[in-house]
Write a protein that holds these residues in place. Structure first.
Motif, short mmCIF file in Angstrom:
data_model
loop_
_atom_site.label_atom_id
_atom_site.label_comp_id
_atom_site.label_asym_id
_atom_site.label_seq_id
_atom_site.Cartn_x
_atom_site.Cartn_y
_atom_site.Cartn_z
N THR A 23 0.84 -1.21 0.00
CA THR A 23 0.00 0.00 0.00
C THR A 23 0.87 1.25 0.00
O THR A 23 1.92 1.27 0.61
N ARG A 24 0.40 2.30 -0.67
CA ARG A 24 1.09 3.59 -0.52
C ARG A 24 0.12 4.75 -0.66
O ARG A 24 -0.96 4.62 -1.22
N THR A 25 0.56 5.92 -0.13
CA THR A 25 -0.29 7.11 -0.15
C THR A 25 0.37 8.26 -0.92
O THR A 25 -0.28 9.26 -1.20
N THR A 26 1.67 8.12 -1.20
CA THR A 26 2.35 9.14 -2.00
C THR A 26 3.24 8.43 -3.02
O THR A 26 3.53 7.24 -2.88
N VAL A 27 3.68 9.18 -4.02
CA VAL A 27 4.61 8.63 -5.00
C VAL A 27 5.63 9.73 -5.31
O VAL A 27 5.29 10.91 -5.35
N ASP A 28 6.89 9.32 -5.45
CA ASP A 28 7.96 10.28 -5.76
C ASP A 28 8.34 10.18 -7.22
O ASP A 28 8.53 9.08 -7.75
N VAL A 29 8.44 11.33 -7.88
CA VAL A 29 8.88 11.35 -9.28
C VAL A 29 10.00 12.38 -9.42
O VAL A 29 10.17 13.25 -8.56
N VAL A 30 10.77 12.26 -10.48
CA VAL A 30 11.84 13.22 -10.76
C VAL A 30 11.59 13.79 -12.16
O VAL A 30 11.58 13.04 -13.15
N THR A 31 11.36 15.10 -12.24
CA THR A 31 11.12 15.70 -13.55
C THR A 31 12.44 16.22 -14.14
O THR A 31 13.35 16.63 -13.41
#
Ligand code: MG
Length: 345
Positions: A23-31
């Protein structure tokens, strides 16, 4: 001269998202932004720990990848840049996808064309994306399904992989009697178990079953396909274009993703490889921002199935992209060049 900019974003999800693995509530991305000749292209990495990447690994390899970009005479030199990236950094497909997507966005913006037009694709052949309903308590799943139906999403992808497969299908089907339903077990079953469970959910009118067994068991995948009453899609079993031949004959559909294969260029290769092997093609995504997802939407005319709901699952996306009214990938309504990714207003 090419200027580059890299930025990490933590994105909140609209609902806590559960699949067979967690389960997760946030996601990290790199633009990633690339600026050259007065034009800027945008891309992003949405790394998946399942494939060995995190925002930290992305940030660790991007300087090397961006050196290759700066060394190229022009940002139009995608083949040269890709060879350079592959020669200096092994694997790391999401990090490479961030660069590749930014290069395609840049080139289409330079040409003043929407990316689908730059690629010569017919927007009338576009599709409707599925919308994913994660695993949850039956009451919450019922509520989420009602919400999806209210928003007009006609195709729902239901996450399975617990022992509650029949209860989940019963809940979702009764809340969405007219929806097209697809299911995804995310590798949770053994081959024989998968066949039993697929037989049990077949009466709920399911379009296909994604990744019933672990990727490490190609024979098991073939066994399920041989005995399953429903078509089988391969996701974790098919990561790069090189994996396509081994999946042929063991699945009906491949689920390709920019973040698994390294961007638009490799995805085009994988799509053509899949067609050559008689496979149907779905393009999926991670939970990701329009900084990368918008580009994936432009490939819709090449697909049989689209699972491009990454941005729809976010509480707020810092980028807007291709309009998705009721899940329809409305390429003709984009009205701006490139992938259409731009900071949200
Ligand atoms: Mg999947």
């Amino acid at each position: 001269m090419t200027e580059t900019d890299v930025e990490r974003h933590e994105l909140a999800l609209e609902h806590a998202f559960t699949i067979a693995r967690g389960t997760r509530t946030t996601v990290d991305v790199v633009t990633v932004e690339l600026e050259s000749e007065g034009t800027t292209g945008v891309g992003a990495a949405a790394p998946a720990a399942h494939y060995g990447e995190t925002v930290s690994t992305v940030e660790a390899v991007l300087p090397t990848l961006l050196d290759t970009v700066r060394d190229a005479p022009s940002l139009h030199d995608r083949q040269r840049i890709r060879r350079g990236m592959d020669a200096t950094v092994r694997d790391n497909p999401a990090a490479k996808a961030a660069v590749d997507v930014a290069l395609f966005d840049w080139a289409a913006r330079r040409a003043d064309l929407p990316l689908y037009r730059y690629l010569g694709l017919d927007p009338r052949e576009s599709l409707t994306t599925s919308y994913t309903v994660g695993i949850d308590d039956p009451d919450v799943m019922r509520e989420k399904t009602h919400e999806a139906v209210e928003r007009g999403y006609p195709v729902l992808k239901v996450k399975l992989g617990t022992t509650r497969h029949e209860e989940i299908l019963e809940t979702v089907r009764s809340a969405a009697p007219d929806a097209t339903l697809r299911v995804d077990a995310n590798e949770a079953w053994s081959p024989r178990e998968a066949v039993r469970k697929i037989e049990a959910i077949e009466p709920y009118d399911v379009e296909f079953v994604e990744q019933p067994v672990p990727a490490e068991d190609p024979e098991g995948l073939g066994f399920v396909r041989e005995h399953s009453p429903l078509p089988i899609a391969a996701d974790e079993s098919c990561v790069t274009p090189d994996d396509v031949p081994a999946v042929a004959g063991r699945a009906d559909i491949v689920n390709l993703k920019l973040m698994k294969c390294g961007g638009v260029g490799p995805a085009l290769e994988a799509i053509h490889a899949a067609r050559a092997h008689g496979l149907k093609v779905m393009l999926g995504c991670m939970v990701e921002s329009n900084a990368s997802l918008a580009a994936a939407c432009h490939l819709a005319p090449l697909l049989d199935y689209a699972d491009l709901d990454g941005s729809l699952l976010l509480a707020e996306d810092p980028y807007e992209g291709v309009p998705l009214p009721a899940g329809e990938i409305a390429l003709s309504d984009l009205g701006r060049p490139g992938s259409g990714a731009r900071p949200a207003e």
